[in-house]
Scaffold this motif. Structure first.
Motif, PDB file in Angstrom:
ATOM      1  N   LEU A  98       0.821  -1.207   0.000  1.00 16.19           N
ATOM      2  CA  LEU A  98       0.000   0.000   0.000  1.00 16.19           C
ATOM      3  C   LEU A  98       0.856   1.258   0.000  1.00 16.19           C
ATOM      4  CD1 LEU A  98      -2.894   1.067   0.126  1.00 16.19           C
ATOM      5  CD2 LEU A  98      -2.753   0.970   2.615  1.00 16.19           C
ATOM      6  N   LEU A  99       1.933   1.253   0.775  1.00 19.90           N
ATOM      7  CA  LEU A  99       2.850   2.405   0.779  1.00 19.90           C
ATOM      8  C   LEU A  99       3.569   2.538  -0.563  1.00 19.90           C
ATOM      9  CD1 LEU A  99       4.398   2.090   4.367  1.00 19.90           C
ATOM     10  CD2 LEU A  99       2.638   3.685   3.586  1.00 19.90           C
ATOM     11  N   ALA A 100       3.948   1.407  -1.134  1.00 19.47           N
ATOM     12  CA  ALA A 100       4.617   1.459  -2.439  1.00 19.47           C
ATOM     13  C   ALA A 100       3.701   2.014  -3.515  1.00 19.47           C
ATOM     14  CB  ALA A 100       5.103   0.063  -2.832  1.00 19.47           C
ATOM     15  N   ALA A 101       2.395   1.844  -3.343  1.00 22.46           N
ATOM     16  CA  ALA A 101       1.439   2.343  -4.336  1.00 22.46           C
ATOM     17  C   ALA A 101       1.449   3.863  -4.429  1.00 22.46           C
ATOM     18  CB  ALA A 101       0.035   1.852  -4.003  1.00 22.46           C
ATOM     19  N   THR A 102       1.974   4.547  -3.401  1.00 23.53           N
ATOM     20  CA  THR A 102       2.057   6.013  -3.487  1.00 23.53           C
ATOM     21  C   THR A 102       2.990   6.452  -4.602  1.00 23.53           C
ATOM     22  OG1 THR A 102       3.828   6.040  -1.814  1.00 23.53           O
ATOM     23  CG2 THR A 102       1.551   6.267  -1.037  1.00 23.53           C
ATOM     24  N   LEU A 103       3.903   5.577  -5.023  1.00 27.96           N
ATOM     25  CA  LEU A 103       4.786   5.910  -6.146  1.00 27.96           C
ATOM     26  C   LEU A 103       4.016   6.018  -7.458  1.00 27.96           C
ATOM     27  CD1 LEU A 103       7.755   3.502  -5.321  1.00 27.96           C
ATOM     28  CD2 LEU A 103       7.730   5.988  -5.029  1.00 27.96           C
ATOM     29  N   LEU A 104       2.793   5.502  -7.472  1.00 34.36           N
ATOM     30  CA  LEU A 104       2.002   5.486  -8.697  1.00 34.36           C
ATOM     31  C   LEU A 104       1.133   6.731  -8.843  1.00 34.36           C
ATOM     32  CD1 LEU A 104       0.808   1.763  -8.654  1.00 34.36           C
ATOM     33  CD2 LEU A 104       2.677   2.742  -9.991  1.00 34.36           C
ATOM     34  N   ALA A 105       1.352   7.744  -8.019  1.00 35.04           N
ATOM     35  CA  ALA A 105       0.513   8.952  -8.098  1.00 35.04           C
ATOM     36  C   ALA A 105       0.583   9.581  -9.482  1.00 35.04           C
ATOM     37  CB  ALA A 105       0.942   9.954  -7.026  1.00 35.04           C
ATOM     38  N   THR A 147       1.597   8.043 -12.226  1.00 36.42           N
ATOM     39  CA  THR A 147       1.109   7.066 -13.197  1.00 36.42           C
ATOM     40  C   THR A 147      -0.407   7.066 -13.256  1.00 36.42           C
ATOM     41  OG1 THR A 147       3.036   5.717 -12.606  1.00 36.42           O
ATOM     42  CG2 THR A 147       1.338   4.670 -13.941  1.00 36.42           C
ATOM     43  N   VAL A 148      -1.063   7.246 -12.124  1.00 36.24           N
ATOM     44  CA  VAL A 148      -2.528   7.268 -12.102  1.00 36.24           C
ATOM     45  C   VAL A 148      -3.061   8.419 -12.940  1.00 36.24           C
ATOM     46  CG1 VAL A 148      -4.530   7.648 -10.614  1.00 36.24           C
ATOM     47  CG2 VAL A 148      -2.721   6.094  -9.896  1.00 36.24           C
ATOM     48  N   ARG A 149      -2.424   9.570 -12.869  1.00 30.67           N
ATOM     49  CA  ARG A 149      -2.893  10.738 -13.618  1.00 30.67           C
ATOM     50  C   ARG A 149      -2.644  10.582 -15.109  1.00 30.67           C
ATOM     51  NH1 ARG A 149      -4.125  15.390 -11.089  1.00 30.67           N
ATOM     52  NH2 ARG A 149      -3.423  16.592 -12.900  1.00 30.67           N
ATOM     53  N   ARG A 150      -1.488  10.079 -15.483  1.00 25.65           N
ATOM     54  CA  ARG A 150      -1.143   9.986 -16.899  1.00 25.65           C
ATOM     55  C   ARG A 150      -1.615   8.689 -17.536  1.00 25.65           C
ATOM     56  NH1 ARG A 150       0.621  14.366 -19.603  1.00 25.65           N
ATOM     57  NH2 ARG A 150       1.669  12.916 -21.008  1.00 25.65           N
ATOM     58  N   MET A 151      -1.470   7.564 -16.836  1.00 23.99           N
ATOM     59  CA  MET A 151      -1.810   6.248 -17.393  1.00 23.99           C
ATOM     60  C   MET A 151      -2.556   5.423 -16.342  1.00 23.99           C
ATOM     61  SD  MET A 151       1.857   5.584 -19.261  1.00 23.99           S
ATOM     62  CE  MET A 151       2.697   6.263 -17.845  1.00 23.99           C
ATOM     63  N   PRO A 152      -3.814   5.758 -16.093  1.00 24.86           N
ATOM     64  CA  PRO A 152      -4.549   5.070 -15.022  1.00 24.86           C
ATOM     65  C   PRO A 152      -4.719   3.574 -15.263  1.00 24.86           C
ATOM     66  CG  PRO A 152      -6.017   6.429 -16.341  1.00 24.86           C
ATOM     67  CD  PRO A 152      -4.625   6.784 -16.752  1.00 24.86           C
ATOM     68  N   SER A 153      -4.839   3.147 -16.516  1.00 27.56           N
ATOM     69  CA  SER A 153      -4.990   1.714 -16.787  1.00 27.56           C
ATOM     70  C   SER A 153      -3.732   0.952 -16.375  1.00 27.56           C
ATOM     71  CB  SER A 153      -5.277   1.492 -18.273  1.00 27.56           C
ATOM     72  OG  SER A 153      -6.491   2.102 -18.650  1.00 27.56           O
ATOM     73  N   LEU A 154      -2.572   1.524 -16.647  1.00 27.63           N
ATOM     74  CA  LEU A 154      -1.322   0.895 -16.226  1.00 27.63           C
ATOM     75  C   LEU A 154      -1.227   0.850 -14.704  1.00 27.63           C
ATOM     76  CD1 LEU A 154       1.479  -0.275 -16.825  1.00 27.63           C
ATOM     77  CD2 LEU A 154       2.342   2.086 -16.962  1.00 27.63           C
ATOM     78  N   ALA A 155      -1.636   1.932 -14.038  1.00 28.81           N
ATOM     79  CA  ALA A 155      -1.597   1.959 -12.578  1.00 28.81           C
ATOM     80  C   ALA A 155      -2.517   0.886 -11.991  1.00 28.81           C
ATOM     81  CB  ALA A 155      -1.997   3.341 -12.068  1.00 28.81           C
ATOM     82  N   LEU A 156      -3.703   0.711 -12.581  1.00 31.78           N
ATOM     83  CA  LEU A 156      -4.619  -0.321 -12.097  1.00 31.78           C
ATOM     84  C   LEU A 156      -4.015  -1.707 -12.292  1.00 31.78           C
ATOM     85  CD1 LEU A 156      -7.419  -1.015 -10.955  1.00 31.78           C
ATOM     86  CD2 LEU A 156      -8.256  -1.103 -13.318  1.00 31.78           C
ATOM     87  N   ALA A 157      -3.383  -1.942 -13.434  1.00 33.95           N
ATOM     88  CA  ALA A 157      -2.760  -3.245 -13.686  1.00 33.95           C
ATOM     89  C   ALA A 157      -1.635  -3.521 -12.687  1.00 33.95           C
ATOM     90  CB  ALA A 157      -2.230  -3.303 -15.116  1.00 33.95           C
TER      91      ALA A 157
END
Length: 395
Positions: A39-46, A48-58
């Motif tokens: 869950l903490l590592a997912a903060t690195l995807l902030a 990625t979520v804005r630019r490529m949300p599908s990749l972040a979800l995967a």
């Protein structure tokens, strides 16, 4: 690759590496520790979520699978700990899903929800047993529904905000038109009435009373000058962009035709070429329908900038670049001329009008000479999400 896109990719790569180290290198840690780390590592995807949300979800789904297939699989005897690990591993997925539902198209949102539901159902059925299977399934389903509901509420709020902004702009335009109509009526009707009366008096007494006729003509002259001065001030305040057409089009033509937009840039470039300046039009990004206020405003900004190039730059060419971004539309007009574009009384109100248009749409405008020579005008306008664009265009 832009800086924000590079940061998005970097965040995705770092998340993948950290998840690999977390699951593969810390094999003796508890499942809860792995889930919290994921869950903490997912903060690195902030980014990625804005630019490529599908990749972040995967990536978050992959992280959940890694946590559940690794540490949690060995915790079947400890149902409470296993449940906590499963819940935490799904939390990042639900947060990303809420963002997708809030910002992406209905089709993309439906696909993301379906894939997430199937993945979570498979993970719960594979790693929960007995009474935990029903409890975990219900909780996972409720969390998924809650994330979708939050995303839909945010989406509706953004659409409503766009609709309110469009309504406010329309109401402001209507109020300004009414104010101008009242001002013109009060000024012109009163002045024309005086002129008509004085002209009638002069016509009747011009043979018998020359002095009275001269006085009537003097009153007509004074009233006419005052009226013309007031009309000029009013028309200058309007700053009609139609009067600054580089192609020399007749004023008022645009009022009888549909409002121009970015699809008409090539025609504008051709008209500017007839005036002696060759215009290169470049487009990038995915072309798509825009709200009418944004489409017209960007066209007018380009039109005014090209007018300044024709009148003041002293060059034979310039470049117009339009970039359709995910969240904003940017337009840039660059020339290699003298590097100065006056904006005083002799040159009209071009840059002032551009700033007002951009300000009404909550955008940013920069204009000034370039260090390498020439002049640059650049505007950035925020774009609403696609569903709101279609609603604004339909209205």
């Amino acid at each position: 690759m832009t800086g924000s896109k590079a940061m998005a990719w970097a965040g995705g790569v770092l998340y993948f590496l950290l998840m690999t180290l977390l699951v593969g290198g810390a094999t003796h840690a508890s499942g809860v520790a792995h889930a919290v780390g994921a869950l903490l590592a997912a903060t690195l995807l902030a980014g990625t979520v804005r630019r490529m949300p599908s990749l972040a979800l995967a990536l978050t789904l992959l992280g959940s699978v890694a946590v559940l297939a690794g540490p949690v699989g060995s915790l079947r005897a400890s149902h409470e700990v296993a449940f906590q690990a499963r819940f935490l591993s799904f939390l990042a997925v639900d947060l990303v899903l809420a963002f997708i539902v809030a910002t992406r198209t209905r089709r993309a949102s439906t696909t993301a929800v379906t894939v997430t539901f199937l993945m979570e159902a498979a993970l719960v059925s594979g790693y929960a047993h007995g009474n935990d299977l029903l409890a975990d399934g219900v909780i996972a389903l409720l969390a998924l529904a809650a994330s979708c509901m939050v995303g839909l509420l945010v989406r509706e709020r953004r659409t409503h905000a766009v609709a309110l902004r469009t309504q406010e702009v329309a109401e402001a335009v209507t109020a300004e038109r009414l104010r101008i109509a009242r001002e013109l009526h009060d000024m012109v009707a009163h002045s024309i009435g005086i002129i008509t009366i004085q002209a009638g008096v002069g016509n009747r007494v011009i043979r018998t009373q020359p002095a009275a006729a001269r006085e009537a003509l003097r009153a007509i002259e004074t009233t006419s000058r005052e009226t013309l001065s007031g009309l000029r001030r009013t028309l200058v305040a309007l700053r009609r962009a139609d009067l600054a057409d580089p192609g020399g089009a007749a004023p008022g033509r645009a009022a009888l035709a549909p409002s121009p937009g970015l699809d008409d840039l090539e025609q504008l470039a051709a008209a500017t070429a007839d005036a002696g300046v060759r215009v290169e039009v470049r487009r990038s990004g995915e072309r798509r329908p825009l709200p009418a206020d944004i489409d017209l405003s960007v066209y007018r900004i380009v039109q005014e900038a090209l007018t300044n190039v024709v009148r003041h730059a002293g060059t034979g060419s310039c470049r117009v670049t339009v970039d359709y971004g995910d969240e904003e539309l940017s337009v840039e007009i660059v020339d290699d001329g003298r590097g100065a574009a006056g904006d005083g009384p002799a040159h009209g109100f071009g840059l002032v009008g551009m700033r007002e248009r951009v300000g009404l749409l909550h955008g940013r405008l920069s204009a000034g000479p370039r260090p390498e020579g020439g002049f640059r005008v650049a505007a950035r306008l925020p774009l609403p999400e696609p569903a709101a664009v279609r609603a604004a265009a339909a209205s």
